[in-house]
Design an enzyme around this catalytic site. Structure first.
Site, PDB file in Angstrom:
ATOM      1  N   MET A  50       1.375  -1.554   0.316  1.00 52.40           N
ATOM      2  CA  MET A  50      -0.423  -0.457  -0.213  1.00 52.40           C
ATOM      3  C   MET A  50       0.933   1.623   0.138  1.00 52.40           C
ATOM      4  SD  MET A  50      -2.962   1.328   2.313  1.00 52.40           S
ATOM      5  CE  MET A  50      -1.969   1.425   4.070  1.00 52.40           C
ATOM      6  N   CYS A  51       0.837   2.144  -0.998  1.00 55.94           N
ATOM      7  CA  CYS A  51       1.379   3.173  -0.964  1.00 55.94           C
ATOM      8  C   CYS A  51       0.293   4.567  -1.309  1.00 55.94           C
ATOM      9  CB  CYS A  51       2.675   3.554  -1.651  1.00 55.94           C
ATOM     10  SG  CYS A  51       3.825   1.567  -2.097  1.00 55.94           S
ATOM     11  N   GLY A  52       0.730   6.017  -0.899  1.00 53.67           N
ATOM     12  CA  GLY A  52       0.438   6.626  -1.618  1.00 53.67           C
ATOM     13  C   GLY A  52       0.427   7.701  -2.727  1.00 53.67           C
ATOM     14  N   ARG A 108      -0.738   5.799   4.074  1.00 54.35           N
ATOM     15  CA  ARG A 108      -0.651   4.639   3.012  1.00 54.35           C
ATOM     16  C   ARG A 108       0.674   4.856   2.623  1.00 54.35           C
ATOM     17  NH1 ARG A 108      -4.664   3.659   0.246  1.00 54.35           N
ATOM     18  NH2 ARG A 108      -3.602   2.987  -1.099  1.00 54.35           N
TER      19      ARG A 108
END
Length: 299
Positions: free
Chosen positions: A1-3, A32
């Site tokens: 999960m990244c932003g 995130r």
């Protein structure tokens, strides 16, 4: 999960506020991706000049490095040091020689990206700390992209942080995972594309560079990626004058966009966009899967 976040300005009057707007968007995505962050800003560029985005250890003397690059015909290169990074601007014809000089004499200095207008900064730490260290809020430009990382497949390092750049004025941030990146990495290396990390996102950036070297536009390169890139992904890409978005065919990762007469904005979640000016009047939409979105400013 990244932003991931991105901002493309249509209204030149907002260019002085690009950095502050992008910093706000980036910091909202902290949960995130709290382990590292990075961003690319497309600002002003000099005629027949190229900017090298450099990274070294904390406290490195970039001014001394610039002095070592000076030649009588050109004088001292322009250098702006920010934390562990620096932007050095040199005459375009000298780029190959400077790259060779750095590789031979200063292997401790990494070239993060190059381009006429692109400047890249990335570091380990909370997005707010990264943004503050590099002074993102003070930067001006026409467009920029950013990334907050939660490492799941490789170590938490500055080298593994986004954005990744493998071509002039071209960079990419990615949320997702590619399943065929090892095979693609071998293909790209045979084609002369330099891939320096084990991160699958750098492979995606290299893939776009390769396609664009063959004459494809960014939009066409993204379109080709739908056939060649296996996995789940959302990409936000920057070029010297453009800004693109692509989601995989099943749109596995969250994404939202907003468009007004003044800007186009992207965020992994809507909350990244809520502080933008005029957001209450924006056209807010979820980008469709397997659909290339691209905006470009006149040169």
């Amino acid at each position: 999960m990244c932003g991931i976040v991105g901002l493309f300005l249509k209204d030149p009057k907002l260019e002085g506020e690009l950095g502050a707007m992008l910093a706000s968007m980036l910091c909202v995505m902290t949960d995130r991706g709290p382990d590292s962050a990075g961003f690319a800003v497309y600002g002003a560029g000099g005629k027949d000049k190229v900017k090298l985005s450099l990274r070294a250890a904390k406290g490195y003397d970039f001014q001394a490095l610039a002095a070592g690059l000076s030649i009588p015909a050109d004088g001292l290169p322009s250098v702006t040091a920010r934390g562990t990074h620096a932007i050095i601007e040199i005459p375009s014809p000298r780029e190959a020689a400077v790259r060779a000089f750095l590789a031979e004499r200063h292997p401790e200095v990494a070239i993060v990206g190059t381009g006429a207008r692109m400047e890249i900064f990335k570091e380990v730490g909370l997005p707010s700390s990264v943004a503050e260290t590099f002074g993102l809020a003070t930067m001006r430009g026409t467009h920029g992209i950013g990334h907050t990382r939660m490492a799941t497949e490789s170590a938490v390092t500055t080298a593994g942080a986004h954005p990744f750049s493998t071509g002039a004025d071209q960079c990419l941030v990615h949320n997702g995972s590619l399943s065929n990146h090892n095979a693609l990495r071998r293909t790209l290396k045979r084609e002369g594309v330099v891939i320096e990390t084990e991160n699958d996102s750098e492979v995606a950036a290299g893939y776009l560079t390769w396609r664009m070297r063959e004459g494809a536009s960014l939009g066409a390169a993204l379109e080709a990626g739908l056939k060649d890139l296996d996995g789940f992904f959302t990409f936000v890409v920057g070029t010297e004058n453009g800004f693109g978005v692509l989601r995989d065919p099943i749109a596995c990762k969250p994404a939202v966009m907003a468009e007004t007469d003044q800007y186009v904005a992207f965020g992994s979640e809507y909350r990244a966009l809520v502080d933008l000016p005029g957001i209450n009047r924006a056209k807010v939409f979820e980008p469709e899967p397997a659909t290339v979105y691209f905006w470009e400013r006149a040169q």
